[in-house]
Each structure stands twice: as C-alpha cells, then as structure tokens.
Design a protein around this motif. Structure first.
Motif, PDB file in Angstrom:
ATOM      1  N   GLN A 278       0.694  -1.356   0.110  1.00 33.71           N
ATOM      2  CA  GLN A 278       0.173   0.159   0.049  1.00 33.71           C
ATOM      3  C   GLN A 278       0.650   1.206   0.007  1.00 33.71           C
ATOM      4  O   GLN A 278       0.687   2.254  -0.971  1.00 33.71           O
ATOM      5  CB  GLN A 278      -0.824  -0.108   1.334  1.00 33.71           C
ATOM      6  N   PRO A 279       1.809   1.357   1.043  1.00 37.18           N
ATOM      7  CA  PRO A 279       2.624   2.805   0.804  1.00 37.18           C
ATOM      8  C   PRO A 279       3.554   2.853  -0.526  1.00 37.18           C
ATOM      9  O   PRO A 279       3.622   4.053  -0.961  1.00 37.18           O
ATOM     10  CB  PRO A 279       3.542   2.505   2.023  1.00 37.18           C
ATOM     11  N   LEU A 280       3.832   1.652  -1.049  1.00 38.40           N
ATOM     12  CA  LEU A 280       4.712   1.644  -2.305  1.00 38.40           C
ATOM     13  C   LEU A 280       3.979   2.239  -3.360  1.00 38.40           C
ATOM     14  O   LEU A 280       4.343   3.333  -4.247  1.00 38.40           O
ATOM     15  CB  LEU A 280       5.145   0.397  -2.813  1.00 38.40           C
ATOM     16  N   ASN A 281       2.780   1.939  -3.326  1.00 40.21           N
ATOM     17  CA  ASN A 281       1.818   2.531  -4.394  1.00 40.21           C
ATOM     18  C   ASN A 281       1.530   4.159  -4.300  1.00 40.21           C
ATOM     19  O   ASN A 281       0.989   4.759  -5.290  1.00 40.21           O
ATOM     20  CB  ASN A 281       0.326   1.863  -4.187  1.00 40.21           C
ATOM     21  N   TYR A 282       1.564   4.319  -3.127  1.00 40.55           N
ATOM     22  CA  TYR A 282       1.207   5.997  -3.131  1.00 40.55           C
ATOM     23  C   TYR A 282       2.620   6.528  -3.734  1.00 40.55           C
ATOM     24  O   TYR A 282       2.172   8.106  -3.888  1.00 40.55           O
ATOM     25  CB  TYR A 282       1.480   6.447  -1.559  1.00 40.55           C
ATOM     26  N   THR A 283       3.601   6.097  -4.200  1.00 35.14           N
ATOM     27  CA  THR A 283       4.627   6.914  -4.815  1.00 35.14           C
ATOM     28  C   THR A 283       4.312   7.290  -6.063  1.00 35.14           C
ATOM     29  O   THR A 283       5.050   8.195  -7.043  1.00 35.14           O
ATOM     30  CB  THR A 283       5.930   6.297  -4.711  1.00 35.14           C
ATOM     31  N   TRP A 284       3.066   7.031  -6.639  1.00 33.81           N
ATOM     32  CA  TRP A 284       2.600   7.364  -7.948  1.00 33.81           C
ATOM     33  C   TRP A 284       2.852   8.747  -8.191  1.00 33.81           C
ATOM     34  O   TRP A 284       2.847   9.437  -9.337  1.00 33.81           O
ATOM     35  CB  TRP A 284       1.063   6.815  -8.267  1.00 33.81           C
ATOM     36  N   ALA A 285       2.338   9.781  -7.292  1.00 32.90           N
ATOM     37  CA  ALA A 285       2.179  11.211  -7.646  1.00 32.90           C
ATOM     38  C   ALA A 285       3.675  11.720  -7.786  1.00 32.90           C
ATOM     39  O   ALA A 285       3.675  12.743  -8.593  1.00 32.90           O
ATOM     40  CB  ALA A 285       1.744  11.796  -6.092  1.00 32.90           C
ATOM     41  N   LEU A 286       4.539  11.260  -7.067  1.00 32.65           N
ATOM     42  CA  LEU A 286       6.037  11.735  -7.498  1.00 32.65           C
ATOM     43  C   LEU A 286       6.346  11.202  -8.921  1.00 32.65           C
ATOM     44  O   LEU A 286       7.157  11.789  -9.654  1.00 32.65           O
ATOM     45  CB  LEU A 286       7.020  10.880  -6.343  1.00 32.65           C
ATOM     46  N   VAL A 287       6.121   9.980  -9.279  1.00 36.92           N
ATOM     47  CA  VAL A 287       6.320   9.562 -10.533  1.00 36.92           C
ATOM     48  C   VAL A 287       5.757  10.269 -11.699  1.00 36.92           C
ATOM     49  O   VAL A 287       6.532  10.699 -12.595  1.00 36.92           O
ATOM     50  CB  VAL A 287       5.999   7.959 -10.605  1.00 36.92           C
ATOM     51  N   LEU A 288       4.330  10.670 -11.209  1.00 35.29           N
ATOM     52  CA  LEU A 288       3.719  11.561 -12.196  1.00 35.29           C
ATOM     53  C   LEU A 288       4.683  13.042 -12.481  1.00 35.29           C
ATOM     54  O   LEU A 288       4.671  13.534 -13.507  1.00 35.29           O
ATOM     55  CB  LEU A 288       2.150  11.853 -11.589  1.00 35.29           C
ATOM     56  N   ALA A 289       4.980  13.274 -11.327  1.00 33.33           N
ATOM     57  CA  ALA A 289       5.771  14.539 -11.357  1.00 33.33           C
ATOM     58  C   ALA A 289       6.905  14.599 -12.337  1.00 33.33           C
ATOM     59  O   ALA A 289       7.196  15.540 -13.302  1.00 33.33           O
ATOM     60  CB  ALA A 289       6.358  14.978  -9.839  1.00 33.33           C
ATOM     61  N   TYR A 290       7.700  13.405 -12.152  1.00 32.23           N
ATOM     62  CA  TYR A 290       8.878  13.140 -13.042  1.00 32.23           C
ATOM     63  C   TYR A 290       8.593  13.122 -14.549  1.00 32.23           C
ATOM     64  O   TYR A 290       9.278  13.584 -15.511  1.00 32.23           O
ATOM     65  CB  TYR A 290       9.788  12.039 -12.467  1.00 32.23           C
ATOM     66  N   LEU A 291       7.402  12.108 -14.724  1.00 27.40           N
ATOM     67  CA  LEU A 291       7.263  11.813 -16.174  1.00 27.40           C
ATOM     68  C   LEU A 291       6.507  13.283 -16.659  1.00 27.40           C
ATOM     69  O   LEU A 291       6.552  13.275 -17.997  1.00 27.40           O
ATOM     70  CB  LEU A 291       6.081  10.750 -16.117  1.00 27.40           C
ATOM     71  N   SER A 292       6.171  14.147 -16.198  1.00 31.09           N
ATOM     72  CA  SER A 292       5.576  15.180 -16.522  1.00 31.09           C
ATOM     73  C   SER A 292       6.580  16.185 -17.177  1.00 31.09           C
ATOM     74  O   SER A 292       6.617  17.035 -18.111  1.00 31.09           O
ATOM     75  CB  SER A 292       4.789  16.168 -15.641  1.00 31.09           C
ATOM     76  N   VAL A 293       7.704  15.884 -16.925  1.00 27.34           N
ATOM     77  CA  VAL A 293       8.910  16.553 -17.468  1.00 27.34           C
ATOM     78  C   VAL A 293       9.049  16.565 -18.976  1.00 27.34           C
ATOM     79  O   VAL A 293       9.186  17.447 -19.852  1.00 27.34           O
ATOM     80  CB  VAL A 293      10.245  16.192 -16.592  1.00 27.34           C
ATOM     81  N   PRO A 294       9.420  15.081 -19.230  1.00 30.58           N
ATOM     82  CA  PRO A 294       9.621  15.039 -20.720  1.00 30.58           C
ATOM     83  C   PRO A 294       8.268  14.931 -21.599  1.00 30.58           C
ATOM     84  O   PRO A 294       8.363  15.481 -22.509  1.00 30.58           O
ATOM     85  CB  PRO A 294      10.264  13.493 -20.740  1.00 30.58           C
ATOM     86  N   PHE A 295       7.018  14.665 -20.799  1.00 30.85           N
ATOM     87  CA  PHE A 295       5.901  14.419 -21.670  1.00 30.85           C
ATOM     88  C   PHE A 295       4.998  15.550 -21.716  1.00 30.85           C
ATOM     89  O   PHE A 295       4.100  15.631 -22.748  1.00 30.85           O
ATOM     90  CB  PHE A 295       5.051  13.113 -21.113  1.00 30.85           C
ATOM     91  N   LEU A 296       5.041  16.322 -20.713  1.00 32.30           N
ATOM     92  CA  LEU A 296       4.058  17.604 -20.595  1.00 32.30           C
ATOM     93  C   LEU A 296       5.040  18.979 -20.780  1.00 32.30           C
ATOM     94  O   LEU A 296       4.397  20.038 -20.485  1.00 32.30           O
ATOM     95  CB  LEU A 296       3.600  17.652 -19.358  1.00 32.30           C
ATOM     96  N   GLY A 297       6.264  18.939 -20.684  1.00 27.69           N
ATOM     97  CA  GLY A 297       7.152  19.850 -20.752  1.00 27.69           C
ATOM     98  C   GLY A 297       7.470  20.657 -19.436  1.00 27.69           C
ATOM     99  O   GLY A 297       7.716  21.768 -19.687  1.00 27.69           O
ATOM    100  N   GLN A 298       7.146  20.154 -18.418  1.00 26.91           N
ATOM    101  CA  GLN A 298       7.240  20.623 -17.205  1.00 26.91           C
ATOM    102  C   GLN A 298       8.610  20.712 -16.800  1.00 26.91           C
ATOM    103  O   GLN A 298       9.420  19.851 -17.126  1.00 26.91           O
ATOM    104  CB  GLN A 298       6.280  20.159 -15.968  1.00 26.91           C
ATOM    105  N   ARG A 299       9.100  21.613 -15.852  1.00 29.60           N
ATOM    106  CA  ARG A 299      10.467  21.964 -15.459  1.00 29.60           C
ATOM    107  C   ARG A 299      10.551  21.101 -14.355  1.00 29.60           C
ATOM    108  O   ARG A 299       9.847  21.028 -13.269  1.00 29.60           O
ATOM    109  CB  ARG A 299      10.822  23.220 -14.963  1.00 29.60           C
ATOM    110  N   LEU A 300      11.945  20.250 -13.959  1.00 29.51           N
ATOM    111  CA  LEU A 300      12.210  19.525 -12.844  1.00 29.51           C
ATOM    112  C   LEU A 300      13.075  20.653 -12.170  1.00 29.51           C
ATOM    113  O   LEU A 300      14.026  21.175 -12.364  1.00 29.51           O
ATOM    114  CB  LEU A 300      13.157  18.402 -13.204  1.00 29.51           C
TER     115      LEU A 300
END
Length: 301
Positions: free
Chosen positions: A101-123
């Motif tokens: 259950q706690p491991l699954n909660y890290t998806w929000a952070l993964v979303l932030a990282y994937l948003s850099v190449p795919f949505l053009g957001q800055r890291l």
C-alpha cells in the motif's frame, strides 16, 4: 456552486474508502487469483458507474462521443483497468498489505517526473529532494529495515508495486488530453477493458469463481475503490474553494489504512513500515509544496 465544507466531506468520504481498499485487496486475494479478482471488481465497477450515470441522467453522454473517442476508450482501458490493476493486484498478492500500500502512493511523485519529458514541465531541486526522501522510504519498507544489505523481501512484488505507479502516472498524463466527461470516460474505459480481462481470466485461471468472502471483497473493491470513490473525489474537486486543502486529505489515508490492516488482517505492523511511510509522506508533501508554489506564482502573475 463552490462549497468548501461539502467538498471536505466528499474528500473525507473518499479518503475513508481509500483507507479500506488495501485490506479488501488482501481479503479478496485469499481465495481469488489476481486476474479473477480484477474480473469481479471491474464488472462490479462497470455496473455501479452505469447506475450513477443513470441516476444523474447523463447516460445519453455514453452514446454521444465521436468514433475516435470510443477508440480512445479502448486504448485507455488497456492501461486502466487492465495493465494497472494486473500490476497492483499482483503486488498485493505477493507482499503484505502494509508494504504494498505505501509503495503504491509514490505514483504522485512518478507523475511529477514523467511530466517533465511528456508535458514539458520543469524539474526543480525540490522535485529531486522529494524523490530522494520518498524513495528512501520505499527502500526502508521494501527491505523491512535492512537497508544496509539491500535485501528485498520480495523483489518481484516490489517491482510490481513500483511498476503500478509508472502505469498509473502514465495513465494520468494521457488523461490530460482527454475531453470526455470524467465518469463517462472511466465507465467506457472499464467497459472496453472488461472483455480483455475476461478473456485473460478464462485462458489462465478459468471463470469458475469460489463463492466465499473473497468474492464479496472483490465486489467491494469494484463498487467502492474503482467506482464510488472516484465519483466522490470528482465532486470534492468541483465543490472545493481551496483544492489544496482537499488534496491534503490524502495524507490521512495510508495511516488510517494501517489501522484496518492491523485489526482486520491481523498483520503485525513493522517499525520499518512506519519509518518508510513517514518518509514517503514527507517526500509527497514536499512535492505538493512545490505544486502549490507554482499555482501561487500563476495566480500572482
């Protein structure tokens, strides 16, 4: 109309439902294979969302989409529910609920990282710090505190849990371009994904399902985790005057979930689970802080 009090009540209702699902997952998986559980949960979710659309008098929207959007529904259905829940239920089948259950909660952070190449957001630096803190928590939980040996309790289970976060974050990135009504979109995704799940279930485990408490738990997952919780959260976001206050409610869920895991499943909660979960929540809080700062900059600009 905006109503913060109502939004908070919807948000709290959602969090309460989310807090019970880790326990429901394990109860369902006691007698069902992950793919069988997914079949029952997905079918239940399709039914409950159909009822919601009928009650809201929005059923006509199901038939008012363009051909391209129905094709989109099939494609997104292969990701969620098919691929995402294959990974997630597979992880819960192999790991204790307090770990998966706690491991699954890290998806929000993964979303932030994937948003850099795919949505053009800055890291930003805060994203990197949040990631280090978050994944330090993942290592603590996955190794059950034996961080110096890096000996994972179940490498495949941990891989499935982390994989589920990648799939879920990818799904939401794709969903940023989705113009369908949210409930209609989710209903069609699940409707088109259901035959694929049924075919895989028939081919691998068979369609003969045991009539036990596990079947009831799988129906519960479909009705509440996949169906009603999504609708409640949508309402909470629509009603909120301050979405950040509602979003912060999600930090209650993993800790409340441990209460259900302890008292219903009887899992002895390890000290490493508490330490890892606090680290994961700290990382997510830092990441949320960055999002709020960005929203404030946009508002001031």
């Amino acid at each position: 109309m905006k109503d913060q009090k109502t939004a908070m009540l919807y948000g709290l209702g959602t969090v309460l439902l989310w807090s019970t699902v880790a326990t429901a997952f394990k109860l369902a998986l006691a007698d069902l294979a992950p793919v069988q559980m997914l079949l029952v949960a997905c079918a239940s979710s399709v039914l409950v969302m159909a009822v919601i659309l009928l009650l809201q008098k929005r059923w006509y929207l199901v038939f008012s989409l363009r051909k391209k959007q129905y094709a989109q529904s099939f494609g997104m259905g292969l990701i969620n529910p098919c691929l995402y829940y294959f990974f997630l239920f597979g992880a819960f089948d192999r790991l204790p609920a307090q770990e998966a259950q706690p491991l699954n909660y890290t998806w929000a952070l993964v979303l932030a990282y994937l948003s850099v190449p795919f949505l053009g957001q800055r890291l930003r630096k805060l994203d990197i710090i949040a990631g280090l803190v978050c994944y330090a928590g993942v290592v603590v939980i996955a190794t059950r505190g034996a961080v110096t040996t890096m000996s994972f309790s179940d490498p495949l289970g941990v891989s499935l849990a982390i994989g589920s976060t990648l799939v879920w974050a990818s799904y939401w990135i794709i969903a940023t371009r989705d113009t369908r009504d949210p409930v209609v979109g989710l209903f069609l995704n699940f409707l088109f994904g259901l035959p694929v799940i049924a075919l895989i279930c028939w081919w691998t485990e068979g369609l003969a399902l045991p009539v036990t408490g596990s079947l009831v738990a799988a129906v519960y997952v479909g009705v509440f985790e996949m169906g009603i919780a999504f609708v409640l959260w949508s309402y909470a976001m629509k009603k909120a005057e301050n979405t950040s206050r509602v979003s912060n409610l999600i930090f209650i869920s993993p800790f409340l979930s441990l209460v259900f895991i302890y008292f219903i499943l009887g899992e002895q909660i390890l000290p490493s689970t508490y330490i890892g979960l606090v680290l994961i929540m700290m990382g997510l809080w830092l990441q949320q802080k960055k999002v709020k700062e960005r929203e404030q900059e946009l508002a001031d600009g």
